[in-house]
Every structure is written in C-alpha cells, then in structure tokens.
Motif scaffolding. Structure first.
Motif, PDB file in Angstrom:
ATOM      1  N   GLY A   1       0.898  -1.195   0.098  1.00 15.11           N
ATOM      2  CA  GLY A   1      -0.086  -0.096   0.000  1.00 15.11           C
ATOM      3  C   GLY A   1       0.909   1.236  -0.105  1.00 15.11           C
ATOM      4  O   GLY A   1       0.663   2.219   0.751  1.00 15.11           O
ATOM      5  N   LEU A   2       1.981   1.339  -0.868  1.00 17.55           N
ATOM      6  CA  LEU A   2       2.788   2.584  -0.733  1.00 17.55           C
ATOM      7  C   LEU A   2       2.069   3.659  -1.550  1.00 17.55           C
ATOM      8  O   LEU A   2       1.590   3.345  -2.385  1.00 17.55           O
ATOM      9  CB  LEU A   2       4.112   2.101  -1.268  1.00 17.55           C
ATOM     10  CG  LEU A   2       4.857   1.128  -0.694  1.00 17.55           C
ATOM     11  CD1 LEU A   2       6.174   0.736  -1.562  1.00 17.55           C
ATOM     12  CD2 LEU A   2       5.192   1.314   0.832  1.00 17.55           C
ATOM     13  N   ASP A   3       2.364   4.906  -1.273  1.00 19.34           N
ATOM     14  CA  ASP A   3       1.947   6.123  -1.864  1.00 19.34           C
ATOM     15  C   ASP A   3       3.100   6.588  -2.607  1.00 19.34           C
ATOM     16  O   ASP A   3       2.673   7.197  -3.636  1.00 19.34           O
ATOM     17  CB  ASP A   3       1.602   7.063  -0.708  1.00 19.34           C
ATOM     18  CG  ASP A   3       0.773   6.680   0.245  1.00 19.34           C
ATOM     19  OD1 ASP A   3      -0.355   6.244  -0.220  1.00 19.34           O
ATOM     20  OD2 ASP A   3       0.973   6.665   1.614  1.00 19.34           O
ATOM     21  N   VAL A   4       4.303   6.488  -2.381  1.00 20.33           N
ATOM     22  CA  VAL A   4       5.554   6.942  -2.997  1.00 20.33           C
ATOM     23  C   VAL A   4       6.761   6.086  -3.125  1.00 20.33           C
ATOM     24  O   VAL A   4       7.118   5.207  -2.517  1.00 20.33           O
ATOM     25  CB  VAL A   4       5.969   8.355  -1.893  1.00 20.33           C
ATOM     26  CG1 VAL A   4       7.188   8.791  -2.716  1.00 20.33           C
ATOM     27  CG2 VAL A   4       4.809   9.149  -1.269  1.00 20.33           C
ATOM     28  N   VAL A   5       7.174   6.223  -4.260  1.00 15.48           N
ATOM     29  CA  VAL A   5       8.341   5.393  -4.656  1.00 15.48           C
ATOM     30  C   VAL A   5       9.342   6.377  -4.827  1.00 15.48           C
ATOM     31  O   VAL A   5       9.385   7.481  -5.552  1.00 15.48           O
ATOM     32  CB  VAL A   5       8.095   4.780  -6.134  1.00 15.48           C
ATOM     33  CG1 VAL A   5       9.322   4.030  -6.555  1.00 15.48           C
ATOM     34  CG2 VAL A   5       7.048   3.625  -5.948  1.00 15.48           C
ATOM     35  N   GLN A   6      10.381   5.862  -4.055  1.00 21.37           N
ATOM     36  CA  GLN A   6      11.820   6.530  -4.135  1.00 21.37           C
ATOM     37  C   GLN A   6      12.957   5.644  -4.949  1.00 21.37           C
ATOM     38  O   GLN A   6      13.249   4.720  -4.569  1.00 21.37           O
ATOM     39  CB  GLN A   6      12.435   6.872  -2.690  1.00 21.37           C
ATOM     40  CG  GLN A   6      13.816   7.815  -2.601  1.00 21.37           C
ATOM     41  CD  GLN A   6      14.066   8.027  -1.293  1.00 21.37           C
ATOM     42  OE1 GLN A   6      13.238   8.555  -0.427  1.00 21.37           O
ATOM     43  NE2 GLN A   6      15.273   7.896  -0.907  1.00 21.37           N
TER      44      GLN A   6
END
Length: 223
Positions: free
Chosen positions: A83-88
């Motif tokens: 359930g990630l919102d952001v990918v770095q």
C-alpha cells in the motif's frame, strides 16, 4: 504535490524496520515514513515485514518505498502488497521508469548525488514529483550518514520540489536547512540508535529544531 504550504519543511524518516516504532515516529508529526527494499542495506525489509509496518501508520503519513535499480513490475508488486504512496528511486533508473510509475498515480522521488552519477547537474533528465539530493560518496546508494556541502542544493530548490538528505542530525538540521532551503528533509542514521532502530528522543529534538528553521521562500508540499 505543488500546493504551497507553511514555511516548515516536511520530514521523512527513512529506514524504519519495526511497526511499533514506526507508529511512535508517526505520532511525533512526521510527514512520511520510508521502507528500504534493497538487500544490501542494513535497513532492508522484506515485502511481508513492510506490509505489516505500513498497515499501522495513520492515513496522513505517506508510505514510501526506497528501491535501487529495480524493474517496473518488481516495484509495482511491492507497491500493491504494502500500500505504498510514494516510490523513491535511488539508483541509475531510466527516465521512462519514472514516467511509467507516475502514470500509476504514484508520487516518485528521484535521488541525485553530489559525489557520483546521477549528479546534481542531471536534474533536467528526469521528471519526478520531486528530487532527493545527498552526498553519495559511501559504499551504499544511500544511508551512509555523510554530511556534505548542503549549500550546493540551494539552486535546485528554486527550480524543483527538493528533499535534502545526508548526515542530518538534531544538531545540524537548522544549518543544513538554512543553506539548502529544501521543501522537505530525509533523516535516517542521524536519528538512530543502531541501523533500523530509531532514537525517538533524537527524532523529537530534530522535529523541535526544524520548526525553528528560517526559510527564505514559500515551500512546496511533496508528501
């Protein structure tokens, strides 16, 4: 992502490994929590462990996954499972990967480095939601606790949403933010007792210090 907010930089805490500690970190008022999906890192998490950690976080805290040279399908598998919102992206990822991830509705952060490629001069190559800038002189892609000339990031912060990283501690955060004028900061080893184990007293001190930072411009919301 680009709405103007207050003059206090946002705070991302990276390299968490324990769900209970992640919840305690969130209660200190951070904006984002990062899980590292890089097997060579001492803060590496499995997909299953990261899913458990992400589930305890309140809705107002962004869930960030840190990847190094992974494929689109591998990244999306972790995004969906946790359930990630952001990918770095912390490696040598091509610009097309950023475009594909953003088309999925994700915020995408691309790391640039002062000491290696991709460098600070490469920012026009990419079109992420924001850039993270740090030293990059250590053995690992990130998380090497390296302080550097934070003032070198100042010109970037006038042009793009910017996250400052690299050796940030409660003692130097005010100076670093004053020099770079970032929209957000990324802290990890500077608020740790050991790799993956955060020192909540250090983080509370950093949060108190950053609220007193003197900003010369209006900031952009990244997380």
């Amino acid at each position: 992502m680009t709405d103007s907010v207050s003059r206090i930089p946002q705070v991302k805490v990276c390299g968490l490994t324990d769900p209970a500690q992640a919840l305690a970190v969130a209660k200190l008022g951070v904006d984002a929590v990062g899980c590292v999906f890089f097997p060579k890192s001492p803060r590496h998490m499995t997909r299953e462990a990261a899913r458990t950690l992400c589930r305890v976080l309140p809705a107002n805290v962004r869930r960030v996954g840190v990847f190094v040279d992974e494929s689109f399908s591998q990244i999306m598998g972790v995004v969906e499972a946790c359930g990630l919102d952001v990918v770095q992206l912390h490696g040598q990822e091509p610009p097309e990967l950023i475009r594909r991830l953003r088309r999925q509705g994700l915020l995408v952060i691309k790391a640039l480095f002062a000491a290696r490629s991709p460098g600070l001069s490469d920012l026009d190559t990419y079109a992420p939601s924001g850039f993270l800038v740090e030293c990059g002189a250590g053995k690992l892609p990130g998380g090497n606790a390296e302080t550097w000339d934070w003032a070198r990031a100042r010109s970037l912060s006038d042009r793009y949403p910017l996250i400052l990283a690299g050796g940030l501690t409660p003692e130097n955060i005010v100076r670093a933010v004053g020099l770079a004028q970032p929209d957000a900061v990324d802290v990890s080893s500077g608020v740790e007792a050991s790799p993956g184990n955060k020192d909540l007293r250090k983080l509370a001190a950093l949060m108190a210090a950053i609220r007193g930072c003197r900003m010369e411009r209006r900031l952009l919301k990244i997380f």
